[in-house]
Design a protein around this motif. Structure first.
Motif, PDB file in Angstrom:
ATOM      1  N   LYS A   1       0.546   8.964  -5.714  1.00  0.00           N
ATOM      2  CA  LYS A   1      -0.187   9.807  -5.279  1.00  0.00           C
ATOM      3  C   LYS A   1      -1.218   9.694  -4.923  1.00  0.00           C
ATOM      4  CE  LYS A   1       4.088  12.349  -6.240  1.00  0.00           C
ATOM      5  NZ  LYS A   1       5.220  11.129  -6.188  1.00  0.00           N
ATOM      6  N   ALA A   2      -2.039   8.571  -4.483  1.00  0.00           N
ATOM      7  CA  ALA A   2      -3.011   8.327  -4.228  1.00  0.00           C
ATOM      8  C   ALA A   2      -3.611   9.058  -2.906  1.00  0.00           C
ATOM      9  CB  ALA A   2      -3.420   6.533  -4.412  1.00  0.00           C
ATOM     10  N   THR A   3      -5.036   9.033  -2.628  1.00  0.00           N
ATOM     11  CA  THR A   3      -5.198   8.714  -2.096  1.00  0.00           C
ATOM     12  C   THR A   3      -5.594   7.777  -0.890  1.00  0.00           C
ATOM     13  OG1 THR A   3      -7.710   8.688  -2.300  1.00  0.00           O
ATOM     14  CG2 THR A   3      -6.307  10.555  -2.638  1.00  0.00           C
ATOM     15  N   VAL A   4      -6.152   7.516  -0.165  1.00  0.00           N
ATOM     16  CA  VAL A   4      -6.515   6.491   1.354  1.00  0.00           C
ATOM     17  C   VAL A   4      -7.296   6.257   0.822  1.00  0.00           C
ATOM     18  CG1 VAL A   4      -7.025   5.703   3.051  1.00  0.00           C
ATOM     19  CG2 VAL A   4      -5.815   7.419   3.775  1.00  0.00           C
ATOM     20  N   ARG A   5      -9.159   6.715  -0.101  1.00  0.00           N
ATOM     21  CA  ARG A   5      -9.937   5.880  -0.567  1.00  0.00           C
ATOM     22  C   ARG A   5      -9.511   4.990  -1.845  1.00  0.00           C
ATOM     23  NH1 ARG A   5     -15.561   8.120   0.480  1.00  0.00           N
ATOM     24  NH2 ARG A   5     -14.626   9.395   1.671  1.00  0.00           N
ATOM     25  N   GLU A   6      -8.391   5.511  -2.648  1.00  0.00           N
ATOM     26  CA  GLU A   6      -8.014   5.165  -3.844  1.00  0.00           C
ATOM     27  C   GLU A   6      -7.334   4.087  -3.294  1.00  0.00           C
ATOM     28  OE1 GLU A   6      -7.847   9.027  -7.126  1.00  0.00           O
ATOM     29  OE2 GLU A   6      -5.913   8.612  -5.515  1.00  0.00           O
TER      30      GLU A   6
ATOM     31  N   LYS B   1     -11.322   2.097   4.423  1.00  0.00           N
ATOM     32  CA  LYS B   1      -9.828   3.480   4.088  1.00  0.00           C
ATOM     33  C   LYS B   1      -9.463   2.970   5.925  1.00  0.00           C
ATOM     34  CE  LYS B   1     -13.023   6.593   4.111  1.00  0.00           C
ATOM     35  NZ  LYS B   1     -14.020   7.080   3.829  1.00  0.00           N
ATOM     36  N   SER B   2     -10.177   2.868   6.624  1.00  0.00           N
ATOM     37  CA  SER B   2      -9.591   2.534   8.315  1.00  0.00           C
ATOM     38  C   SER B   2      -9.000   1.826   7.984  1.00  0.00           C
ATOM     39  CB  SER B   2     -10.925   1.507   8.900  1.00  0.00           C
ATOM     40  OG  SER B   2     -11.630   2.846   9.003  1.00  0.00           O
ATOM     41  N   THR B   3      -7.999   0.748   7.150  1.00  0.00           N
ATOM     42  CA  THR B   3      -7.439  -0.257   7.438  1.00  0.00           C
ATOM     43  C   THR B   3      -6.179   0.021   6.278  1.00  0.00           C
ATOM     44  OG1 THR B   3      -8.945  -2.436   7.142  1.00  0.00           O
ATOM     45  CG2 THR B   3      -6.654  -2.353   6.774  1.00  0.00           C
ATOM     46  N   VAL B   4      -6.916   0.575   5.378  1.00  0.00           N
ATOM     47  CA  VAL B   4      -5.408   1.606   4.817  1.00  0.00           C
ATOM     48  C   VAL B   4      -4.889   2.138   5.900  1.00  0.00           C
ATOM     49  CG1 VAL B   4      -4.923   3.233   3.105  1.00  0.00           C
ATOM     50  CG2 VAL B   4      -6.072   1.681   2.069  1.00  0.00           C
ATOM     51  N   HIS B   5      -5.410   3.325   6.477  1.00  0.00           N
ATOM     52  CA  HIS B   5      -4.950   4.682   7.353  1.00  0.00           C
ATOM     53  C   HIS B   5      -3.849   4.342   8.920  1.00  0.00           C
ATOM     54  CE1 HIS B   5      -5.174   7.365  10.450  1.00  0.00           C
ATOM     55  NE2 HIS B   5      -4.937   8.195   9.451  1.00  0.00           N
TER      56      HIS B   5
ATOM     57  N   ILE C   1       1.392  -1.334  -0.055  1.00  0.00           N
ATOM     58  CA  ILE C   1       0.171   0.339  -0.193  1.00  0.00           C
ATOM     59  C   ILE C   1       0.996   0.821  -0.262  1.00  0.00           C
ATOM     60  CG2 ILE C   1      -1.249   1.365   1.259  1.00  0.00           C
ATOM     61  CD1 ILE C   1      -3.087  -1.125   2.392  1.00  0.00           C
ATOM     62  N   ALA C   2       1.888   1.397   0.362  1.00  0.00           N
ATOM     63  CA  ALA C   2       2.704   2.417   1.112  1.00  0.00           C
ATOM     64  C   ALA C   2       3.575   2.668  -0.690  1.00  0.00           C
ATOM     65  CB  ALA C   2       3.745   2.462   1.758  1.00  0.00           C
ATOM     66  N   ASN C   3       4.015   1.270  -1.319  1.00  0.00           N
ATOM     67  CA  ASN C   3       4.678   1.903  -2.310  1.00  0.00           C
ATOM     68  C   ASN C   3       3.521   2.378  -3.108  1.00  0.00           C
ATOM     69  OD1 ASN C   3       7.267   1.342  -1.688  1.00  0.00           O
ATOM     70  ND2 ASN C   3       6.510  -1.159  -1.485  1.00  0.00           N
TER      71      ASN C   3
END
Length: 83
Positions: free
Chosen positions: A20-25, A34-38, A12-14
């Motif tokens: 340059k993606a958002t958390v939602r993307e 989104k919570s998991t990504v965050h 996800i970080a890469n």
């Protein structure tokens, strides 16, 4: 199980750095919330790789600063298609 989470966090970080993606993307692409990504990028990533974390943090801060612009644009496009 823990290896999977660490691997996902780095992927996800890469992805965020490359696109340059958002958390939602990122959440859509990786089929997680989104919570998991965050949680992955704000809590797990600093422990796994502090250097990558700093890059991701800068991108997400920029996205956060620009979100009101993206929201306004989306609303504009919504009403434009209603005509």
């Amino acid at each position: 199980m823990k290896d999977y989470i660490e691997e996902r966090t780095l992927e996800i970080a890469n992805y965020i750095i490359e696109t340059k993606a958002t958390v939602r993307e990122a959440a859509k692409v990786f089929k997680v919330s989104k919570s998991t990504v965050h949680k992955d990028v704000s809590e797990r990533l600093p422990k796994l790789n502090p250097i990558i974390y700093e890059e991701v943090r800068k991108i997400l801060e920029k996205n956060k600063a620009e979100r009101h612009i993206r929201g306004g644009f989306a609303t504009k496009m919504k009403y434009k298609t209603m005509d």
